[in-house]
Write a protein that holds these residues in place. Structure first.
Motif, PDB file in Angstrom:
ATOM      1  N   UNK A  14      38.366 -10.961  21.429  1.00 38.11           N
ATOM      2  CA  UNK A  14      37.541 -10.259  20.458  1.00 38.11           C
ATOM      3  C   UNK A  14      36.715 -11.194  19.618  1.00 38.11           C
ATOM      4  N   UNK A  15      36.142 -10.599  18.542  1.00 36.72           N
ATOM      5  CA  UNK A  15      35.043 -11.282  17.858  1.00 36.72           C
ATOM      6  C   UNK A  15      35.441 -12.572  17.153  1.00 36.72           C
ATOM      7  N   UNK A  16      36.672 -12.709  16.674  1.00 35.18           N
ATOM      8  CA  UNK A  16      36.938 -13.942  15.916  1.00 35.18           C
ATOM      9  C   UNK A  16      37.877 -14.936  16.616  1.00 35.18           C
ATOM     10  N   UNK A  17      37.893 -14.857  17.951  1.00 35.49           N
ATOM     11  CA  UNK A  17      38.715 -15.806  18.720  1.00 35.49           C
ATOM     12  C   UNK A  17      38.273 -17.242  18.490  1.00 35.49           C
ATOM     13  N   UNK A  28      34.215 -17.870  11.699  1.00 36.83           N
ATOM     14  CA  UNK A  28      35.266 -16.979  12.199  1.00 36.83           C
ATOM     15  C   UNK A  28      34.745 -16.119  13.336  1.00 36.83           C
ATOM     16  N   UNK A  29      33.476 -15.743  13.262  1.00 35.66           N
ATOM     17  CA  UNK A  29      32.868 -14.964  14.346  1.00 35.66           C
ATOM     18  C   UNK A  29      31.428 -15.415  14.533  1.00 35.66           C
ATOM     19  N   UNK A  60      27.761 -10.691  23.179  1.00 36.92           N
ATOM     20  CA  UNK A  60      28.867 -11.581  23.505  1.00 36.92           C
ATOM     21  C   UNK A  60      29.442 -12.336  22.345  1.00 36.92           C
ATOM     22  N   UNK A  61      30.687 -12.816  22.588  1.00 36.75           N
ATOM     23  CA  UNK A  61      31.385 -13.679  21.644  1.00 36.75           C
ATOM     24  C   UNK A  61      30.932 -15.100  21.958  1.00 36.75           C
ATOM     25  N   UNK A  62      29.747 -15.448  21.492  1.00 30.30           N
ATOM     26  CA  UNK A  62      29.036 -16.602  22.019  1.00 30.30           C
ATOM     27  C   UNK A  62      29.760 -17.919  21.738  1.00 30.30           C
ATOM     28  N   UNK A  91      42.430 -22.303  37.146  1.00 29.57           N
ATOM     29  CA  UNK A  91      41.437 -21.602  36.334  1.00 29.57           C
ATOM     30  C   UNK A  91      40.115 -22.316  36.350  1.00 29.57           C
ATOM     31  N   UNK A  92      39.241 -21.882  35.471  1.00 27.69           N
ATOM     32  CA  UNK A  92      37.908 -22.459  35.388  1.00 27.69           C
ATOM     33  C   UNK A  92      37.792 -23.217  34.072  1.00 27.69           C
ATOM     34  N   UNK A  93      36.579 -23.704  33.766  1.00 28.76           N
ATOM     35  CA  UNK A  93      36.360 -24.357  32.482  1.00 28.76           C
ATOM     36  C   UNK A  93      36.076 -23.354  31.363  1.00 28.76           C
ATOM     37  N   UNK A  94      36.101 -22.080  31.682  1.00 28.65           N
ATOM     38  CA  UNK A  94      35.849 -21.073  30.645  1.00 28.65           C
ATOM     39  C   UNK A  94      36.910 -21.164  29.556  1.00 28.65           C
ATOM     40  N   UNK A  95      36.510 -20.939  28.308  1.00 24.62           N
ATOM     41  CA  UNK A  95      37.444 -21.028  27.178  1.00 24.62           C
ATOM     42  C   UNK A  95      38.454 -19.881  27.171  1.00 24.62           C
ATOM     43  N   UNK A  96      38.070 -18.765  27.736  1.00 21.96           N
ATOM     44  CA  UNK A  96      38.967 -17.614  27.783  1.00 21.96           C
ATOM     45  C   UNK A  96      38.955 -17.056  29.189  1.00 21.96           C
TER      46      UNK A  96
END
Lengths: 469, 469
Positions: free
Chosen positions: A152-155, A249-250, A374-376, B181-186
């Motif tokens: 989500x938004x603040x990961x 945070x986001x 997106x959660x850029x 996995x990949x280099x993606x953060x999530x």
């Protein structure tokens, strides 16, 4: 479902706790996205709302004995078909297991039953100075967020569910009840069963309780939005802000079309341009001279962002984030009578602008309606297609498009949860998803996942047909 | 080891790359702690230093065919008997797989071979503005740190190896090579094989490559130490500092005796009192008016800490942390001719003072020599016993003491890696550890771990006798 199974379940729970009604069963076979209409719904044969871990264990034992599938669910806010009962069976809805069991203020953790929702939890915590930050938009249950590895938004500041779980209690496929760890912040003994269950979508075990980390309520919050001419500038400004260590945070990215959709549904003064929404959390001593939003604003200027607007009051902040949380519905509202088909891609942030621009170009080229947001900060974005569920050509084109998006993300070193492929009309349910998991991980890793599934659920009764099984 | 296996390995690698010498074999059967003398060493039959993942895969295939155990190792800096070849076999030392393969500055990640050590990596990164923060003291290899789920002094700010790995390459028990996995953060697809391998001590697969997160080198670092009359005050000050959100990178607790030992071996002006060592990392904008060490100092005053001393210069900081890193050896030096027996306990921070005080009391009551130090921000502490390896009564008492410590930590909601129990003289190697894993997790969770081990290593050739297997 065989009569003796129904009898056993009634014997355990009382006959009034088994719901066979068409409406409640259909509600547990669909979710909020397009699948229900486009590909049919997959209702379970019965819906049960267990009230304790012991009950879950007994239900699983009965189902295991009769080889009846079990599909656990929480608040049913998934957009991605997680809870469809692809092979029938028992829907186990955890919403009545909603007790907050133990708040440990000094240790900053809380133990909850799986059905507690994040908003309920945060209301409960309000006076403690602590909060649970993970925020996927919907008021999802903690168990559901764990099972889907929600972020989500603040990961970008607080991590995902993976990072915020200390230990779980779960019922395994044979009905045994396990605890995956202690309340200790670190453990160096044993296999990490906590992380194995997180994201396993109920295919390895049913999460019944969780001990999760809490965080201090930020003493100071500020928010802002930035509009740029070019999406690349927004992404580059984000990279620079993160590397500079400003406590973001986001950071949410809206493409031109998402921005137009959000503008139409909210009171925000926006132009239809690539836009970043920011929120900064900090302690008051961070704000003594230069505030994070001022510093971020200066960085944005360097990247051509001309309209950096600070949301000074709590009310302005709420308007901003409410608009963002409603974006999915705002996008769908652009095309009345149509349904949303979300995708979930994540690439290294250095490839994000390129990946989004190629995806936008592709969407235009094949004449599909949709927007990107997106959660850029994590390189994570959603492309939401808006489809006419009765137009088979459009559905077909969307599947092709989603396949290309998945391949594009994987080629750029990323990952893509491709919901179109999950319900691939041509190849049958499950097939498409497995195909992309193999492309992402390679066949050897998929084989390892299969071995684990087979070892922990040899009869294949836990949420069958998901996770490529 | 059967002649045909040696022949196959020589055919693969050339005969000069198999080391049969007693010295190198013994070096791979012991580690830096007391086990070697107290319980005998466990040398492998041959030591091999592979140079590529493909070689590791071929070696594993040969050993798998002949059911020969394989014990992977890195820099061999473990204090806990991880690399003992309990059932003989091939020691696979990864130190020649030491290439840094790919630095991605914008994405803040790096791909390395498993044998790269953390100091080598950080020297390589120096000019990039990035660094790899996890610091267990010794110059351990990344693969070894992943396999043991290492954390160290600054986990309170940067997390442990679990939090800092993006993806792994590993060779499984059948010789297959997987990417997790990949280099993606999530990622929200697939089971979390990355976290399953981290901490599995080479019992599920051999980590050959890793993509790990990097962090921005802090723009500003400050350090301090605080001496108090009472250990409880130190712990309570720590809790308050963490909850206040001051950007602490390390908080290390030394009990009275550790402090005396450190004082004897370093130039630090310390009294033999409970002491906290602090390090604060921040961006320069954090330091504009009130600096973290000033704020922390004020909190400490509230808890009776009278001697809060700021280490202003880089040199003073280095002296402070060097002393801390050498503490293990300083403690052992207090009793010449003796060996250290470390334990690794972690409890919820609210129980930390109580747990340490009970443990100190127990140590005094049973007349054992030893000291306590810990990563107090995480509730993690080490009790280092200093034992005469020739005194069987003392060794026996230490085992009893360590059992009580493990039970105490578990009773307080925590965990304890109990090295004495791992090499329990009465019950045989492995037995004791399993006993405590069962007490911590319960038999059902241990059964799940066993199923996973059996599914992924059906012949039991990967580091057998560890992790309770």
């Amino acid at each position: 479902m065989p009569g003796h199974v129904v009898k056993s379940l009634e014997g355990l729970l009382g006959s009034d706790r088994l719901s066979f009604g068409a409406a409640i069963r259909e509600q547990h076979g669909r979710d909020e996205s397009y699948h229900a209409d486009a590909d049919g719904i997959f209702p379970p044969q019965v819906v049960i709302l267990p009230r304790s871990t012991a009950e879950v264990s007994e239900i699983v034992k009965i189902c295991s004995h009769a080889r009846i599938p079990i599909i656990p669910s929480g608040a049913c806010t998934s957009l991605e078909g997680h809870i469809a009962a692809l092979r029938g069976g028992v829907a186990l809805n955890m919403r009545e297991m909603n007790k907050i069991l133990e708040v440990n203020q000094e240790d900053m953790d809380v133990r909850v039953q799986a059905g507690v929702t994040r908003i309920h939890l945060n209301e409960y915590l309000r006076d403690t100075g602590l909060f649970f930050p993970i925020d996927p938009g919907a008021d999802a249950s903690i168990g559901g967020m764990l099972s889907t590895r929600a972020s989500g938004t603040n990961a970008v500041r607080y991590g995902t569910m993976r990072d915020n779980a200390l230990s779980l209690e779960a019922v395994m496929a044979d009905g045994s009840i396990i605890s995956t760890g202690s309340r200790a912040r670190k453990s160096s003994t044993g296999y990490d069963l906590t992380r194995l269950l997180i994201g396993s979508e109920g295919t390895l075990g049913i999460i019944t309780e969780a001990t999760i980390k809490l965080h201090g309520q930020p003493e100071a919050i500020s928010a802002a939005h930035l509009q740029s001419e070019f999406l690349t500038d927004s992404v580059n400004a984000t990279i620079c802000i993160i590397q500079s260590g400003i406590p973001v945070a986001r950071i949410e990215l809206l493409d031109e079309k998402t921005c137009a959709a959000v503008k139409a549904q909210s009171k925000l003064e926006l132009e239809a341009k690539p836009t970043l929404f920011f929120e900064f959390h900090g302690e008051s001593w961070n704000f003594l001279q230069a505030s994070p939003h001022q510093l971020a604003g200066e960085i944005c200027k360097d990247f051509g962002g001309s309209r950096f607007k600070w949301a000074g009051s709590a009310e302005e902040r709420t308007t901003l984030w409410k608009a963002r949380h409603q974006a999915y519905y705002s996008i769908i509202a652009q095309r009345p009578g149509c349904k949303g088909m979300p995708t979930d891609a994540c690439v290294p942030i250095s490839r994000l602008a390129e990946c989004i621009e190629e995806t936008e170009g592709d969407m235009v080229a094949c004449g599909l309606a949709g927007s990107i947001l997106g959660h850029v900060g994590d390189g994570n974005f959603h492309c939401i297609l808006v489809l006419d569920p009765n137009n088979q050509d459009e559905i077909h084109a969307a599947h092709q498009f989603a396949e290309r998006l998945a391949r594009r993300a994987i080629r750029m070193g990323g990952t893509c949860r491709n919901v179109a492929a999950l319900f691939d009309g041509e190849h049958g349910v499950g097939y498409g998803k497995l195909k992309f998991m193999e492309e992402e991980y390679g066949p050897a890793a998929i084989e390892v996942m299969r071995s684990i599934k087979k070892a922990l659920d040899p009869l294949g009764i836990l949420n069958p047909g998901k996770m490529g099984s």
